[in-house]
Design an enzyme around this catalytic site. Structure first.
Site, short mmCIF file in Angstrom:
data_model
loop_
_atom_site.label_atom_id
_atom_site.label_comp_id
_atom_site.label_asym_id
_atom_site.label_seq_id
_atom_site.Cartn_x
_atom_site.Cartn_y
_atom_site.Cartn_z
N LYS A 58 4.02 -5.04 4.56
CA LYS A 58 3.05 -4.45 5.50
C LYS A 58 3.11 -5.14 6.86
CE LYS A 58 0.29 -2.83 1.66
NZ LYS A 58 -0.89 -2.90 0.79
N GLN A 102 -6.05 -6.55 -0.10
CA GLN A 102 -4.97 -6.30 -1.06
C GLN A 102 -5.49 -6.44 -2.49
OE1 GLN A 102 -1.98 -5.19 -0.20
NE2 GLN A 102 -1.14 -5.18 -2.27
N ASP A 125 -6.84 1.94 3.96
CA ASP A 125 -6.31 2.27 2.64
C ASP A 125 -6.92 3.59 2.14
OD1 ASP A 125 -4.38 0.60 1.45
OD2 ASP A 125 -5.85 -0.96 1.02
N1 GUN Z 1 -2.20 -3.12 -4.40
C1 GUN Z 1 -1.19 -2.30 -4.77
N2 GUN Z 1 -1.09 -1.26 -3.90
C2 GUN Z 1 -2.06 -1.44 -2.98
C3 GUN Z 1 -2.46 -0.69 -1.83
O1 GUN Z 1 -1.90 0.35 -1.47
N3 GUN Z 1 -3.50 -1.22 -1.12
C4 GUN Z 1 -4.14 -2.35 -1.49
N4 GUN Z 1 -5.16 -2.78 -0.75
N5 GUN Z 1 -3.80 -3.04 -2.55
C5 GUN Z 1 -2.76 -2.60 -3.29
#
Ligand code: GUN
Length: 295
Positions: A58, A102, A125
């Site tokens: 990211k 996350q 998200d």
């Molecule tokens: N953990 C696994 N995939 C994701 C995601 O797309 N966003 C977040 N915040 N955590 C994750």
């Protein structure tokens, strides 16, 4: 005997890379006009290896498109209360346009409490109940990232959903449930949602013009469960460990790729299908949040 038509491989890496170029151009345009550069903050709790890898991707994606970013790390011993206070701080930080926490979080912290604390106009998200609900509004806000990525893949490959039989396997809060609503609302599809209590899964998946699977069970979908010419979207990402794999693990989808692909018209691979689109969606949502908060 006629040869079956070869399938088209849906290339999520290519689409994601196209989206990043489009976003980089938008960032350059905003810069030229003296507008604020989008800023994404990422909160990471603990030191889970997979989460660290996702977060690294990211950050790399933010750098590629020219977004500002902030990484905030906390030990896995942090209390829910303390984490809430940090979220409040980011909610009120005018420089941050969007942020994510996350997942997974340590077991003593409630994912729902934390998610619901995030300001919905910064929830890039798309995890909050507010953003989930906004799928059925005339003006959707920030779309849940993975389903948004799937819809974007269909759109960019001109895959028609109107009136099609779509079967979604997996009713999770973050993927299957919002994806099903998007397929109905934006895609005008007829949608069946299957889950672990579904009886005779194969009888239902065989009806699908478009089959989407996101349950985290490698090999769940075999060729006998797929109609000839179907579109198959594999949203599963399971780390299977083994000494034969580079890095010690391999990423597996929910679909037996080789045998299923031969029956399809379009199919996503794992890795390189839906996975890269989740990050592309996160970036699109961050741009949207910035445009809304700082037009
Ligand atoms: N953990 C696994 N995939 C994701 C995601 O797309 N966003 C977040 N915040 N955590 C994750």
């Amino acid at each position: 005997m006629t040869e079956p038509t070869p399938y088209t491989l849906i290339d999520g890496r290519k689409v994601s890379s196209d989206i990043k170029l489009e976003l980089a151009a938008k960032v350059a345009e905003r810069k030229k006009l003296g507008k604020k550069i989008p800023h994404l903050a990422i909160i990471l709790v603990g030191d889970d290896g997979a989460s660290q890898t996702y977060v690294d991707h990211k950050v790399k994606a933010c750098k590629e498109v020219g977004f500002h970013y902030t990484m905030m790390r906390f030990a896995d011993t942090i209390s829910e209360d303390k984490l809430m206070k940090h979220i409040d701080h980011v909610n009120n930080d005018e420089d941050v346009d969007g942020f994510i926490v996350q997942l997974p979080l340590p077991p003593h912290i409630s994912v729902e409490n934390i998610t619901e604390k995030i300001r919905s106009d910064k929830d890039v998200d798309g995890f909050t109940n507010h953003n989930f609900g906004s799928i059925i509004s005339k003006n959707p806000l920030l779309m849940p990232a993975t389903p948004f990525g799937v819809m974007e893949l269909l759109r960019r490959y001109n895959i028609e959903t109107e009136g099609k039989n779509c079967v979604v396997v997996g009713a999770s809060r973050l993927v299957g449930a919002p994806l099903s609503m998007m397929l109905v609302e934006q895609g005008r599809a007829t949608v069946t949602i299957c889950h672990k209590y579904t009886k005779d899964l194969a009888a239902i998946t065989r009806q699908a013009d478009i089959l989407m699977v996101g349950v985290g069970k490698p090999g769940l979908i075999t060729a006998d469960m797929v109609k000839d010419g179907a579109v198959v979207i594999d949203i599963g990402t399971t780390r299977v460990e083994g000494p034969q794999f580079k890095n010690g693990f391999s990423l597996k989808g929910d679909v037996e790729f080789k045998e299923v692909a031969a029956k399809t018209s379009y199919i996503t691979p794992v890795p390189g299908g839906v996975g890269p689109m989740t990050i592309a969606s996160l970036l699109m949502n961050t741009m949207r949040a910035a445009e809304n908060l700082n037009p």
